[in-house]
Scaffold this motif. Structure first.
Motif, short mmCIF file in Angstrom:
data_model
loop_
_atom_site.label_atom_id
_atom_site.label_comp_id
_atom_site.label_asym_id
_atom_site.label_seq_id
_atom_site.Cartn_x
_atom_site.Cartn_y
_atom_site.Cartn_z
N PHE A 280 -1.13 -5.13 -9.05
CA PHE A 280 -0.34 -4.25 -8.25
C PHE A 280 -0.66 -2.97 -8.56
O PHE A 280 -0.29 -1.81 -7.81
N ARG A 281 -1.31 -2.40 -9.96
CA ARG A 281 -1.69 -1.07 -9.74
C ARG A 281 -2.74 -0.83 -8.74
O ARG A 281 -3.24 0.52 -8.94
N ASN A 282 -3.47 -1.71 -8.29
CA ASN A 282 -4.73 -1.20 -7.48
C ASN A 282 -3.86 -0.76 -5.91
O ASN A 282 -4.50 -0.33 -4.85
N ASN A 283 -2.61 -0.70 -5.80
CA ASN A 283 -1.96 -0.59 -4.66
C ASN A 283 -1.26 1.00 -5.06
O ASN A 283 -0.12 1.16 -5.55
N ASP A 284 -1.71 1.77 -4.21
CA ASP A 284 -1.22 3.14 -4.50
C ASP A 284 -0.04 3.55 -3.84
O ASP A 284 0.61 4.55 -3.56
N ARG A 285 0.46 2.18 -3.02
CA ARG A 285 2.03 2.40 -2.17
C ARG A 285 2.91 2.13 -3.21
O ARG A 285 4.19 2.58 -2.70
N VAL A 286 2.65 1.83 -4.40
CA VAL A 286 3.89 1.21 -5.34
C VAL A 286 4.28 2.50 -6.15
O VAL A 286 3.62 3.20 -6.74
#
Length: 313
Positions: A280-286
């Motif tokens: 999830f940290r690879n998703n900069d939309r979080v």
């Protein structure tokens, strides 16, 4: 304008389900589970499903969808979850997708581009036979040679996902990680999506994981696994190889002591939580909330503020 969709992600045991429930009460929402184990009927304790009392108050979707021996895929999840989301909209409520299964989350928030055609049953049967003959580690090594990115993300015990990844490669000539990367760059424009992540100090999270496992044991996880076996469910099923079930099977088969099985569940769950955070940290939309620095009530207030913002657009 696209309707709002709230997504709550994070590692196991961080408190996603409780926050989603409390949020749903405040915004007239309903919950869509994005957990690849909570889809299974008869598997309640080891999958940490929300309490029935809470599900009676706030409607939860995508829980108890199939029996442990039934096939289920990300493509089917996407189809069924999107139907649930549309049903929630039809009631003038707000859908809240909550869970820790990255592929399930991605299938909703992104445009999924890799092949979703029906499975190649002959190819899957060949790989299944190969696994039975040489061991699942052999399949995982096959995957590592063609797609090390996926092999690092997929557990060596997750035969279903290993076979799926091999199938995509041999069908298309490209690894499944290639298509997933394409999907990550293409948000699903059907929804106006807000994605929130929960995290906390690693030591505290691991303590919560260990206490959760102890609670599962006290609630009757051993009896749940024994009951599944008595109903005829094969221990080689993908559902039965999940964390918690796999280790208790080892105990029931006399391969592990009970304390050893419990410690392995705790260890493997800690490792799983670490992989979830990495995913999830690879998703900069979080938008991340650190529960060491902000309490649930303030997180809910901030989510409601973000929701109000996009509803005004």
């Amino acid at each position: 304008m696209a309707p709002p969709l709230i997504v709550i992600v994070g590692p196991t045991a961080v408190g996603k389900s409780d926050l989603a429930f409390d949020l749903a009460l405040k915004i007239n929402g309903e919950i869509v589970s994005a957990d690849s184990m909570q889809i299974y009927k008869l598997m309640d304790i080891g999958t940490a499903k929300p309490e029935v009392s809470k599900r009676n108050i706030v409607r939860h979707y995508m829980i108890d969808i199939v029996y442990p021996d039934e096939e289920y895929s990300v493509a089917l999840y996407k189809q069924d979850a999107e139907k649930a989301i549309e049903k929630i909209y039809s009631k003038n409520k707000i859908p809240i997708v909550v869970g820790g299964t990255g592929l399930y989350i991605n299938s909703i928030i992104n445009k999924v581009n890799y092949s979703e055609s029906g499975p190649d049953k002959n190819f899957r049967e060949q790989l299944d036979n190969l696994s039975n003959e040489k061991g699942i580690e052999y399949l995982h090594n096959m995957l590592y040679k063609i797609d090390p990115v996926s092999a690092k993300k997929i557990s060596v015990n997750d035969k279903k996902r290993i076979i799926r990844a091999l199938e995509v490669y041999y069908r298309t000539g490209k690894p499944i990680s290639y298509y997933q990367q394409l999907s990550n760059n293409q948000p699903n424009t059907k929804y106006n999506t807000l994605i929130f992540g929960l995290t906390m100090n690693r030591t505290i999270l691991y303590d919560r994981i260990e206490r959760r496992v102890d609670i599962m044991i006290n609630k009757g996880l051993v009896e749940e696994v024994r009951s599944l076996l008595s109903m005829g469910y094969d221990e080689r099923l993908n559902s039965m190889q999940a964390i918690g079930y796999r280790q208790i099977l080892g105990y029931l088969r006399g391969k592990l002591g009970l304390n050893e099985a419990i410690n392995l569940i705790k260890r493997d769950t800690r490792r799983y939580a670490k992989r979830q955070l990495t995913w999830f940290r690879n998703n900069d939309r979080v938008e991340w909330f650190d529960l060491d620095k902000i309490d649930e009530e303030d997180i809910i207030k901030k989510i409601i503020e973000r929701l109000a913002g996009i509803c005004k657009e």
